[in-house]
Design a protein around this motif. Structure first.
Motif, PDB file in Angstrom:
ATOM      1  N   LEU A 357      37.331 -43.196  -1.954  1.00 26.26           N
ATOM      2  CA  LEU A 357      38.694 -43.405  -2.437  1.00 26.26           C
ATOM      3  C   LEU A 357      38.686 -43.415  -3.953  1.00 26.26           C
ATOM      4  CD1 LEU A 357      39.758 -46.294  -0.038  1.00 26.26           C
ATOM      5  CD2 LEU A 357      40.708 -43.974  -0.013  1.00 26.26           C
ATOM      6  N   GLU A 358      39.858 -43.210  -4.538  1.00 28.33           N
ATOM      7  CA  GLU A 358      39.938 -43.204  -6.001  1.00 28.33           C
ATOM      8  C   GLU A 358      39.429 -44.514  -6.590  1.00 28.33           C
ATOM      9  OE1 GLU A 358      43.304 -42.909  -9.579  1.00 28.33           O
ATOM     10  OE2 GLU A 358      43.823 -42.283  -7.527  1.00 28.33           O
ATOM     11  N   GLU A 359      39.822 -45.642  -6.009  1.00 27.60           N
ATOM     12  CA  GLU A 359      39.406 -46.939  -6.553  1.00 27.60           C
ATOM     13  C   GLU A 359      37.895 -47.130  -6.430  1.00 27.60           C
ATOM     14  OE1 GLU A 359      40.678 -49.876  -2.971  1.00 27.60           O
ATOM     15  OE2 GLU A 359      42.160 -48.372  -3.555  1.00 27.60           O
ATOM     16  N   GLU A 360      37.289 -46.589  -5.355  1.00 24.44           N
ATOM     17  CA  GLU A 360      35.841 -46.670  -5.196  1.00 24.44           C
ATOM     18  C   GLU A 360      35.129 -45.769  -6.192  1.00 24.44           C
ATOM     19  OE1 GLU A 360      35.774 -47.434  -0.337  1.00 24.44           O
ATOM     20  OE2 GLU A 360      35.724 -45.396  -1.148  1.00 24.44           O
ATOM     21  N   ALA A 361      35.666 -44.575  -6.393  1.00 24.25           N
ATOM     22  CA  ALA A 361      35.039 -43.620  -7.303  1.00 24.25           C
ATOM     23  C   ALA A 361      35.048 -44.130  -8.737  1.00 24.25           C
ATOM     24  CB  ALA A 361      35.758 -42.273  -7.216  1.00 24.25           C
ATOM     25  N   GLY A 365      31.896 -44.934 -12.395  1.00 28.47           N
ATOM     26  CA  GLY A 365      31.856 -44.420 -13.764  1.00 28.47           C
ATOM     27  C   GLY A 365      33.004 -43.470 -14.027  1.00 28.47           C
ATOM     28  N   ASP A 366      32.799 -42.551 -14.976  1.00 23.34           N
ATOM     29  CA  ASP A 366      33.843 -41.605 -15.343  1.00 23.34           C
ATOM     30  C   ASP A 366      34.061 -40.598 -14.228  1.00 23.34           C
ATOM     31  OD1 ASP A 366      34.129 -42.809 -17.800  1.00 23.34           O
ATOM     32  OD2 ASP A 366      32.725 -41.461 -18.807  1.00 23.34           O
ATOM     33  N   VAL A 367      35.294 -40.456 -13.814  1.00 19.79           N
ATOM     34  CA  VAL A 367      35.641 -39.488 -12.781  1.00 19.79           C
ATOM     35  C   VAL A 367      36.909 -38.753 -13.184  1.00 19.79           C
ATOM     36  CG1 VAL A 367      34.581 -40.810 -10.910  1.00 19.79           C
ATOM     37  CG2 VAL A 367      36.991 -41.179 -11.456  1.00 19.79           C
ATOM     38  N   GLU A 368      37.105 -37.619 -12.589  1.00 19.03           N
ATOM     39  CA  GLU A 368      38.346 -36.870 -12.786  1.00 19.03           C
ATOM     40  C   GLU A 368      39.106 -36.867 -11.475  1.00 19.03           C
ATOM     41  OE1 GLU A 368      39.984 -32.349 -13.733  1.00 19.03           O
ATOM     42  OE2 GLU A 368      37.942 -32.914 -14.336  1.00 19.03           O
ATOM     43  N   VAL A 369      40.380 -37.241 -11.543  1.00 16.21           N
ATOM     44  CA  VAL A 369      41.221 -37.301 -10.359  1.00 16.21           C
ATOM     45  C   VAL A 369      42.344 -36.283 -10.511  1.00 16.21           C
ATOM     46  CG1 VAL A 369      42.713 -38.731  -8.912  1.00 16.21           C
ATOM     47  CG2 VAL A 369      40.700 -39.742 -10.006  1.00 16.21           C
ATOM     48  N   ARG A 370      42.422 -35.375  -9.563  1.00 16.78           N
ATOM     49  CA  ARG A 370      43.477 -34.359  -9.606  1.00 16.78           C
ATOM     50  C   ARG A 370      44.364 -34.494  -8.383  1.00 16.78           C
ATOM     51  NH1 ARG A 370      43.036 -27.873 -10.900  1.00 16.78           N
ATOM     52  NH2 ARG A 370      45.296 -27.498 -10.874  1.00 16.78           N
ATOM     53  N   ALA A 390      47.521 -33.280  -2.062  1.00 16.64           N
ATOM     54  CA  ALA A 390      46.061 -33.357  -2.064  1.00 16.64           C
ATOM     55  C   ALA A 390      45.587 -34.087  -3.309  1.00 16.64           C
ATOM     56  CB  ALA A 390      45.451 -31.956  -2.010  1.00 16.64           C
ATOM     57  N   LYS A 391      44.531 -34.869  -3.156  1.00 21.52           N
ATOM     58  CA  LYS A 391      43.906 -35.558  -4.283  1.00 21.52           C
ATOM     59  C   LYS A 391      42.405 -35.305  -4.197  1.00 21.52           C
ATOM     60  CE  LYS A 391      45.241 -39.674  -5.657  1.00 21.52           C
ATOM     61  NZ  LYS A 391      45.454 -41.147  -5.724  1.00 21.52           N
ATOM     62  N   ILE A 392      41.861 -34.696  -5.253  1.00 21.52           N
ATOM     63  CA  ILE A 392      40.438 -34.378  -5.297  1.00 21.52           C
ATOM     64  C   ILE A 392      39.804 -35.168  -6.442  1.00 21.52           C
ATOM     65  CG2 ILE A 392      38.714 -32.552  -5.347  1.00 21.52           C
ATOM     66  CD1 ILE A 392      40.784 -32.297  -3.075  1.00 21.52           C
ATOM     67  N   ASP A 397      29.390 -34.719 -13.346  1.00 28.51           N
ATOM     68  CA  ASP A 397      28.545 -33.553 -13.102  1.00 28.51           C
ATOM     69  C   ASP A 397      29.270 -32.446 -12.348  1.00 28.51           C
ATOM     70  OD1 ASP A 397      28.804 -34.807 -10.678  1.00 28.51           O
ATOM     71  OD2 ASP A 397      26.656 -35.104 -10.329  1.00 28.51           O
ATOM     72  N   GLY A 398      30.560 -32.646 -12.090  1.00 26.60           N
ATOM     73  CA  GLY A 398      31.345 -31.628 -11.398  1.00 26.60           C
ATOM     74  C   GLY A 398      31.277 -31.688  -9.892  1.00 26.60           C
TER      75      GLY A 398
END
Length: 448
Positions: A357-361, A365-370, A390-392, A397-398
Motif C-alpha cells: 500500500l502507499e502508506e507501507e511503501a 523510503g523515497d517512493v514515487e506514487v502515480r 490505477a495507482k502505481i 531504483d524504478g
C-alpha cells in the motif's frame, strides 16, 4: 487401519488436497479426512460459486451500462436459473476431488477428526489412527458474533445456496464477502444495505480506490452505512429488524435476510489441539516460517488454518500445501515466498491490489506514487463504465513496489504487475512489453 500412516491430512480443501497428492506420489501412506464435502471453501462455498453468480450480474450490468448506446430492452437475472448454472459447477466437485485423490493413492475418509495424542487422531466412524506426520488444513469459518439475535444471520454458504433471492438484503461487515455479494444482489434486483462498524471499508486496499468503489456501489443502488455498531437483530413479523447505533443514536433497518460478512477465523476449535500438543496464536495454528508446529514437530499447518504471514487466499493455500509437503518429505525448512501475491474484490467493476500500500511503501523510503483516473480511457468508454483508476508505486531504483487498480477486467491486469513484482522488474522493463491492442494490457504503459 492399525498401521501408522506417514501422513494424515485434516481438511480436504486446496491446501490439504495439494499436500496429500504430493506426499502420496512420493510413496507415502496418506489419508485425508473432512467432515464436509471434499473441495473446500473456494470450490464449494466461496470463490468459484461466487464467480459463477457474478457472471449473471456482470451480464445485466453490461447491458445496463450500454442502454442508449446501442443496447435496448430489459435484462434481468432469473435467480433460480442462475443458481442451477452455479450448481452445474459445484455439484460434481466433491466426487471429482475424491476420485482424484483415490487415483493418486490417497485414502479418503469422512468424519470429524480430533487429536487424542501427539501422534494420534480419532475420526468419527473410523476410530483412532496413528501418524508420523499430520497436516492441519481445515480452512476458516465465519467469525462468531455475539450481539442478541446473531443466530438469525445467514452466512456466505447459505447465501450461495439461496433458492430465491429475497427483495431486501442486509450485509453485516465491510469486507470482501459483503461487497462482492452486495454487488451481485443489487444487480439481481434486491434492495441492499451494507452495515459496517468501521470508519474505513476494505482496509487492506488502497483508500483512494476504495472511495471510488464506494461511489460506484452507491450508484448501483447499494446503501452503505459506516460506523454502524449492531445492537441486535429481532423479529419483525417474519422479517428481520436490525437495530444499530451510529453517532450515538439508535437506528433500524428491516430486511428479509441478514448476511454475515464480518470476517472469518481459522476453523480449528474442534480439533482437540491441546491433546495434540499444538499451540495457537492469532486464532490459528502457531507455525514456524516453514509451516511446522514448534510445539509438536510432527504436525504442519497450511492455508487459512495456519497463523502464517500468508493472506487467506486460495493460491496461498495451494503453495503453502506444496511447501509443507516438501518440508515433510525432505526434512527441509523451505519458507514460502509471499512476494507478488495479488488479491481482488470481485465487485462490479473489481478492485485489485498487489504489493505494498502507499502508506507501507512510504515507510521504506523515497517512493514515487502515480495515481491515474482511467474512467475516461477507451477501455472504460467502450463498456460505458463511469468509474476506474490505477495507482502505481515505484521505488528509487524504478522497481514496482505496489499496484492498485479499480475497473473492468483489472482482476486480469493485476497479474501482470504481480509478475513484475515477483521478478523485480523495473518500470522501464514493464513498459518494454509489447501488448496486443486494444486490450487492458495496452493501458499499462500509460499507467506507469
Amino acid at each position: 487401519m492399525t498401521d501408522t500412516l506417514d501422513l494424515i491430512v485434516i481438511g480436504a480443501g486446496m491446501a490439504g488436497i495439494t499436500a496429500a497428492k504430493k506426499c502420496a506420489s512420493a510413496g507415502w501412506s496418506v489419508a485425508i479426512v473432512d467432515e464436509l464435502p471434499y473441495g473446500g471453501t473456494c470450490a464449494l462455498r466461496g470463490c468459484d460459486p461466487k464467480k459463477m453468480l457474478r457472471a449473471g450480474a456482470e451480464a445485466v450490468e453490461a447491458a445496463r451500462r450500454l442502454q442508449d448506446k446501442g443496447v435496448t430492452g430489459e435484462t434481468r437475472i432469473d435467480w433460480p436459473a442462475l443458481m442451477k448454472h452455479k450448481e452445474s459447477f459445484t455439484d460434481p466437485v466433491p466426487d471429482s476431488m475424491e476420485n482424484g485423490l483415490t487415483e493418486a493413492g490417497v485414502r479418503t475418509l469422512h468424519g470429524r477428526a480430533r487429536f487424542t495424542a501427539k501422534d494420534r487422531v480419532e475420526i468419527d466412524g473410523h476410530g483412532e489412527i496413528a501418524f508420523r506426520h499430520a497436516l492441519i488444513a481445515t480452512g476458516a469459518k465465519p467469525r462468531p458474533l455475539e450481539f442478541p439475535g446473531a443466530e438469525r444471520l445467514i452466512d456466505s454458504t447459505d447465501f450461495l445456496n439461496l433458492a430465491e433471492l429475497p427483495r431486501r438484503v442486509v450485509f453485516i461487515g465491510g469486507g470482501y464477502i459483503s461487497f462482492e455479494f452486495a454487488h451481485i444482489a443489487a444487480r439481481a434486483g434486491a434492495e441492499v444495505t451494507l452495515l459496517d462498524r468501521g470508519v474505513r471499508q476494505l482496509k487492506t486496499f488502497d483508500p483512494d480506490l476504495v472511495a471510488m468503489l464506494l461511489e460506484r456501489s452507491r450508484a448501483a443502488g447499494i446503501e452503505i452505512v459506516a460506523e454502524a455498531e449492531i445492537e441486535r437483530i429481532e423479529d419483525a413479523g417474519g422479517a428481520q429488524r436490525v437495530v444499530y447505533r451510529k453517532a450515538g443514536e439508535s437506528h433500524t433497518t428491516e430486511a428479509d435476510i441478514v448476511v454475515h460478512g464480518a470476517g472469518r477465523v481459522p476453523a480449528i476449535d474442534h480439533l482437540g489441539l491441546a491433546a495434540g500438543g499444538v499451540e495457537t496464536e492469532y486464532g490459528g495454528v502457531k507455525v514456524t516460517p516453514w509451516l511446522q508446529s514448534p510445539s509438536n514437530p510432527r504436525i504442519f499447518a497450511a492455508g487459512d488454518a495456519a497463523a502464517s504471514p500468508g493472506k487467506p487466499l486460495t493460491p496461498v493455500a495451494v503453495f503453502e500445501g506444496k511447501i509443507a509437503a516438501s518440508n515433510m518429505l525432505k526434512y527441509k525448512r523451505t519458507e514460502p515466498d509471499y512476494t507478488g501475491v495479488p488479491s481482488v474484490v470481485f465487485t462490479i467493476p473489481e478492485l485489485a491490489r498487489v504489493g505494498l500500500l502507499e502508506e507501507e511503501a512510504r515507510e521504506t523510503g523515497d517512493v514515487e506514487v502515480r495515481f491515474t483516473d482511467t474512467s475516461g480511457w477507451f477501455s472504460q468508454k467502450r463498456l460505458g463504465e463511469s468509474h476506474a483508476g490505477a495507482k502505481i508505486i515505484t521505488g528509487k531504483d524504478g522497481k514496482i513496489l505496489g499496484a492498485h487498480m479499480f475497473g473492468p477486467d483489472y482482476a486480469e491486469l493485476i497479474n501482470v504487475f504481480s509478475l513484475a513484482i515477483k521478478l523485480g522488474l523495473t518500470v522501464a522493463q514493464v513498459k518494454f512489453m509489447p501488448a496486443a491492442y486494444p486490450t487492458g494490457a495496452s493501458d499499462i504503459g500509460s499507467m506507469l
